[in-house]
Motif scaffolding. Structure first.
Motif, PDB file in Angstrom:
ATOM      1  N   PHE A  27       2.502  -6.794  18.957  1.00  0.00           N
ATOM      2  CA  PHE A  27       3.146  -6.340  20.182  1.00  0.00           C
ATOM      3  C   PHE A  27       2.687  -4.931  20.566  1.00  0.00           C
ATOM      4  CE2 PHE A  27       6.648  -4.036  22.229  1.00  0.00           C
ATOM      5  CZ  PHE A  27       6.725  -4.756  23.400  1.00  0.00           C
ATOM      6  N   ILE A  28       2.650  -4.035  19.602  1.00  0.00           N
ATOM      7  CA  ILE A  28       2.284  -2.643  19.888  1.00  0.00           C
ATOM      8  C   ILE A  28       0.836  -2.539  20.361  1.00  0.00           C
ATOM      9  CG2 ILE A  28       1.872  -0.396  18.813  1.00  0.00           C
ATOM     10  CD1 ILE A  28       4.365  -0.913  17.111  1.00  0.00           C
ATOM     11  N   THR A  29      -0.061  -3.246  19.705  1.00  0.00           N
ATOM     12  CA  THR A  29      -1.472  -3.100  20.048  1.00  0.00           C
ATOM     13  C   THR A  29      -1.876  -3.898  21.286  1.00  0.00           C
ATOM     14  OG1 THR A  29      -1.982  -4.815  18.445  1.00  0.00           O
ATOM     15  CG2 THR A  29      -2.226  -2.546  17.723  1.00  0.00           C
ATOM     16  N   MET A  30      -1.268  -5.042  21.498  1.00  0.00           N
ATOM     17  CA  MET A  30      -1.660  -5.861  22.642  1.00  0.00           C
ATOM     18  C   MET A  30      -1.000  -5.438  23.943  1.00  0.00           C
ATOM     19  SD  MET A  30      -3.960  -7.977  21.783  1.00  0.00           S
ATOM     20  CE  MET A  30      -3.974  -9.212  23.058  1.00  0.00           C
ATOM     21  N   ARG A  31       0.060  -4.652  23.858  1.00  0.00           N
ATOM     22  CA  ARG A  31       0.768  -4.240  25.070  1.00  0.00           C
ATOM     23  C   ARG A  31      -0.167  -3.507  26.035  1.00  0.00           C
ATOM     24  NH1 ARG A  31       5.539  -0.493  23.816  1.00  0.00           N
ATOM     25  NH2 ARG A  31       3.774   0.735  23.119  1.00  0.00           N
ATOM     26  N   ARG A  32      -0.971  -2.596  25.503  1.00  0.00           N
ATOM     27  CA  ARG A  32      -1.888  -1.834  26.349  1.00  0.00           C
ATOM     28  C   ARG A  32      -2.973  -2.737  26.935  1.00  0.00           C
ATOM     29  NH1 ARG A  32      -6.171   2.400  24.262  1.00  0.00           N
ATOM     30  NH2 ARG A  32      -6.594   0.551  23.100  1.00  0.00           N
ATOM     31  N   GLN A  33      -3.522  -3.656  26.116  1.00  0.00           N
ATOM     32  CA  GLN A  33      -4.568  -4.544  26.601  1.00  0.00           C
ATOM     33  C   GLN A  33      -4.040  -5.505  27.658  1.00  0.00           C
ATOM     34  OE1 GLN A  33      -4.817  -3.341  23.552  1.00  0.00           O
ATOM     35  NE2 GLN A  33      -6.865  -2.538  23.819  1.00  0.00           N
ATOM     36  N   ILE A  34      -2.850  -6.031  27.463  1.00  0.00           N
ATOM     37  CA  ILE A  34      -2.286  -6.962  28.446  1.00  0.00           C
ATOM     38  C   ILE A  34      -1.994  -6.247  29.753  1.00  0.00           C
ATOM     39  CG2 ILE A  34      -0.270  -8.389  28.945  1.00  0.00           C
ATOM     40  CD1 ILE A  34      -0.291  -9.178  25.972  1.00  0.00           C
ATOM     41  N   ARG A  35      -1.479  -5.026  29.683  1.00  0.00           N
ATOM     42  CA  ARG A  35      -1.230  -4.246  30.892  1.00  0.00           C
ATOM     43  C   ARG A  35      -2.542  -3.991  31.642  1.00  0.00           C
ATOM     44  NH1 ARG A  35       1.098   0.690  29.036  1.00  0.00           N
ATOM     45  NH2 ARG A  35       2.798  -0.598  28.313  1.00  0.00           N
ATOM     46  N   HIS A  36      -3.605  -3.696  30.900  1.00  0.00           N
ATOM     47  CA  HIS A  36      -4.912  -3.454  31.499  1.00  0.00           C
ATOM     48  C   HIS A  36      -5.466  -4.733  32.139  1.00  0.00           C
ATOM     49  CE1 HIS A  36      -9.289  -2.759  31.507  1.00  0.00           C
ATOM     50  NE2 HIS A  36      -8.953  -1.508  31.729  1.00  0.00           N
ATOM     51  N   MET A  37      -5.291  -5.870  31.472  1.00  0.00           N
ATOM     52  CA  MET A  37      -5.779  -7.135  32.011  1.00  0.00           C
ATOM     53  C   MET A  37      -5.017  -7.533  33.271  1.00  0.00           C
ATOM     54  SD  MET A  37      -6.298  -9.010  28.343  1.00  0.00           S
ATOM     55  CE  MET A  37      -6.420 -10.656  28.922  1.00  0.00           C
ATOM     56  N   ILE A  38      -3.723  -7.279  33.315  1.00  0.00           N
ATOM     57  CA  ILE A  38      -2.932  -7.591  34.506  1.00  0.00           C
ATOM     58  C   ILE A  38      -3.342  -6.693  35.667  1.00  0.00           C
ATOM     59  CG2 ILE A  38      -0.603  -7.486  35.472  1.00  0.00           C
ATOM     60  CD1 ILE A  38       0.405  -8.458  32.719  1.00  0.00           C
ATOM     61  N   LYS A  39      -3.587  -5.424  35.371  1.00  0.00           N
ATOM     62  CA  LYS A  39      -3.962  -4.465  36.417  1.00  0.00           C
ATOM     63  C   LYS A  39      -5.261  -4.878  37.102  1.00  0.00           C
ATOM     64  CE  LYS A  39      -5.084   0.394  37.095  1.00  0.00           C
ATOM     65  NZ  LYS A  39      -5.241   1.696  36.437  1.00  0.00           N
ATOM     66  N   TYR A  40      -6.258  -5.349  36.331  1.00  0.00           N
ATOM     67  CA  TYR A  40      -7.553  -5.721  36.894  1.00  0.00           C
ATOM     68  C   TYR A  40      -7.685  -7.222  37.138  1.00  0.00           C
ATOM     69  CZ  TYR A  40      -8.905  -0.967  36.141  1.00  0.00           C
ATOM     70  OH  TYR A  40      -8.966   0.392  36.193  1.00  0.00           O
ATOM     71  N   ARG A  41      -6.581  -7.963  37.044  1.00  0.00           N
ATOM     72  CA  ARG A  41      -6.534  -9.409  37.307  1.00  0.00           C
ATOM     73  C   ARG A  41      -7.576 -10.180  36.496  1.00  0.00           C
ATOM     74  NH1 ARG A  41      -6.223  -7.648  43.013  1.00  0.00           N
ATOM     75  NH2 ARG A  41      -4.020  -7.528  43.496  1.00  0.00           N
ATOM     76  N   TYR A  42      -7.682  -9.820  35.219  1.00  0.00           N
ATOM     77  CA  TYR A  42      -8.604 -10.497  34.319  1.00  0.00           C
ATOM     78  C   TYR A  42      -7.863 -11.639  33.632  1.00  0.00           C
ATOM     79  CZ  TYR A  42     -11.426 -11.434  30.229  1.00  0.00           C
ATOM     80  OH  TYR A  42     -12.151 -12.058  29.252  1.00  0.00           O
ATOM     81  N   ILE A  43      -8.347 -12.861  33.796  1.00  0.00           N
ATOM     82  CA  ILE A  43      -7.747 -14.031  33.165  1.00  0.00           C
ATOM     83  C   ILE A  43      -8.778 -14.566  32.172  1.00  0.00           C
ATOM     84  CG2 ILE A  43      -6.782 -16.320  33.522  1.00  0.00           C
ATOM     85  CD1 ILE A  43      -6.163 -15.392  36.409  1.00  0.00           C
ATOM     86  N   PRO A  44      -8.537 -14.413  30.860  1.00  0.00           N
ATOM     87  CA  PRO A  44      -9.560 -14.805  29.890  1.00  0.00           C
ATOM     88  C   PRO A  44      -9.731 -16.313  29.740  1.00  0.00           C
ATOM     89  CG  PRO A  44      -7.604 -14.041  28.764  1.00  0.00           C
ATOM     90  CD  PRO A  44      -7.380 -13.816  30.228  1.00  0.00           C
ATOM     91  N   PHE A  45      -8.753 -17.113  30.143  1.00  0.00           N
ATOM     92  CA  PHE A  45      -8.837 -18.552  29.985  1.00  0.00           C
ATOM     93  C   PHE A  45      -8.654 -19.218  31.344  1.00  0.00           C
ATOM     94  CE2 PHE A  45      -6.703 -16.713  26.282  1.00  0.00           C
ATOM     95  CZ  PHE A  45      -7.702 -16.918  25.344  1.00  0.00           C
ATOM     96  N   SER A  46      -9.429 -20.251  31.604  1.00  0.00           N
ATOM     97  CA  SER A  46      -9.272 -20.975  32.860  1.00  0.00           C
ATOM     98  C   SER A  46      -8.748 -22.371  32.552  1.00  0.00           C
ATOM     99  CB  SER A  46     -10.598 -21.055  33.612  1.00  0.00           C
ATOM    100  OG  SER A  46     -11.509 -21.831  32.882  1.00  0.00           O
ATOM    101  N   THR A  47      -8.059 -22.945  33.509  1.00  0.00           N
ATOM    102  CA  THR A  47      -7.476 -24.272  33.317  1.00  0.00           C
ATOM    103  C   THR A  47      -8.332 -25.363  33.954  1.00  0.00           C
ATOM    104  OG1 THR A  47      -6.130 -23.948  35.292  1.00  0.00           O
ATOM    105  CG2 THR A  47      -5.138 -23.370  33.168  1.00  0.00           C
ATOM    106  N   GLY A  48      -9.504 -25.018  34.392  1.00  0.00           N
ATOM    107  CA  GLY A  48     -10.379 -26.031  34.991  1.00  0.00           C
ATOM    108  C   GLY A  48     -10.813 -25.621  36.380  1.00  0.00           C
ATOM    109  N   LYS A  49     -11.444 -26.541  37.026  1.00  0.00           N
ATOM    110  CA  LYS A  49     -11.980 -26.279  38.356  1.00  0.00           C
ATOM    111  C   LYS A  49     -10.844 -26.206  39.367  1.00  0.00           C
ATOM    112  CE  LYS A  49     -15.340 -28.047  41.626  1.00  0.00           C
ATOM    113  NZ  LYS A  49     -16.309 -29.098  41.905  1.00  0.00           N
ATOM    114  N   LYS A  50     -10.924 -25.237  40.265  1.00  0.00           N
ATOM    115  CA  LYS A  50      -9.922 -25.077  41.299  1.00  0.00           C
ATOM    116  C   LYS A  50     -10.115 -26.158  42.356  1.00  0.00           C
ATOM    117  CE  LYS A  50      -7.929 -20.986  43.118  1.00  0.00           C
ATOM    118  NZ  LYS A  50      -8.124 -19.631  43.598  1.00  0.00           N
ATOM    119  N   ARG A  51      -9.040 -26.786  42.775  1.00  0.00           N
ATOM    120  CA  ARG A  51      -9.113 -27.852  43.778  1.00  0.00           C
ATOM    121  C   ARG A  51      -8.459 -27.375  45.067  1.00  0.00           C
ATOM    122  NH1 ARG A  51      -9.629 -33.291  41.129  1.00  0.00           N
ATOM    123  NH2 ARG A  51      -9.994 -32.766  38.962  1.00  0.00           N
ATOM    124  N   TYR A  52      -9.136 -27.617  46.156  1.00  0.00           N
ATOM    125  CA  TYR A  52      -8.641 -27.221  47.470  1.00  0.00           C
ATOM    126  C   TYR A  52      -8.227 -28.468  48.238  1.00  0.00           C
ATOM    127  CZ  TYR A  52     -10.871 -22.821  46.324  1.00  0.00           C
ATOM    128  OH  TYR A  52     -11.231 -21.659  45.706  1.00  0.00           O
TER     129      TYR A  52
END
Length: 122
Positions: free
Chosen positions: A84-109
């Protein structure tokens, strides 16, 4: 071994330079390459060190000198607090820059109609 693996994971997910301090720059020479995300720990070293830790840990289980009794709930709680202590900073940084490390597949329109239905009507 779990704490070491967590440290390796953090090094793998963390950028080498902080974009807030020094943003990525565009190449100014012909032989330079634009690299927007350079990891602090390269992927090969991450997997190599993880496998080495698993191998050493597995080998140490064969010798009774390394068989130290540990009350597992305390160890689990310690690991979760460190996570929790170490990942809190990384998760906050990933949310700020909208970085999603995993995708759920191809986006469908959704269009005005499906292409298969139009083709079968002709």
């Amino acid at each position: 071994m779990g704490i070491y693996s967590l440290n390796l994971l953090l090094g793998f997910l963390t950028p080498q330079i902080d974009p807030d301090m020094e943003g990525p720059t565009l190449p100014s020479k012909g032989n330079e390459e634009f690299r927007p995300f350079v990891r602090r720990l390269p992927e090969f070293k991450f997997w190599y060190n993880c496998m080495k830790a698993i191998w050493i840990g597995t080998t140490m289980t064969l010798f009774p000198i390394f068989d130290i009794p540990v009350f597992w709930p305390i160890l689990l709680l310690y690991w979760l607090v460190l996570l929790f202590i170490t990942m809190r900073r990384q998760i906050r940084h990933m949310i700020k820059y909208r970085y999603i490390p995993f995708s759920t597949g191809k986006k469908r329109y959704q269009g005005s109609g499906s292409g298969a239905a139009k083709r079968s009507a002709k």
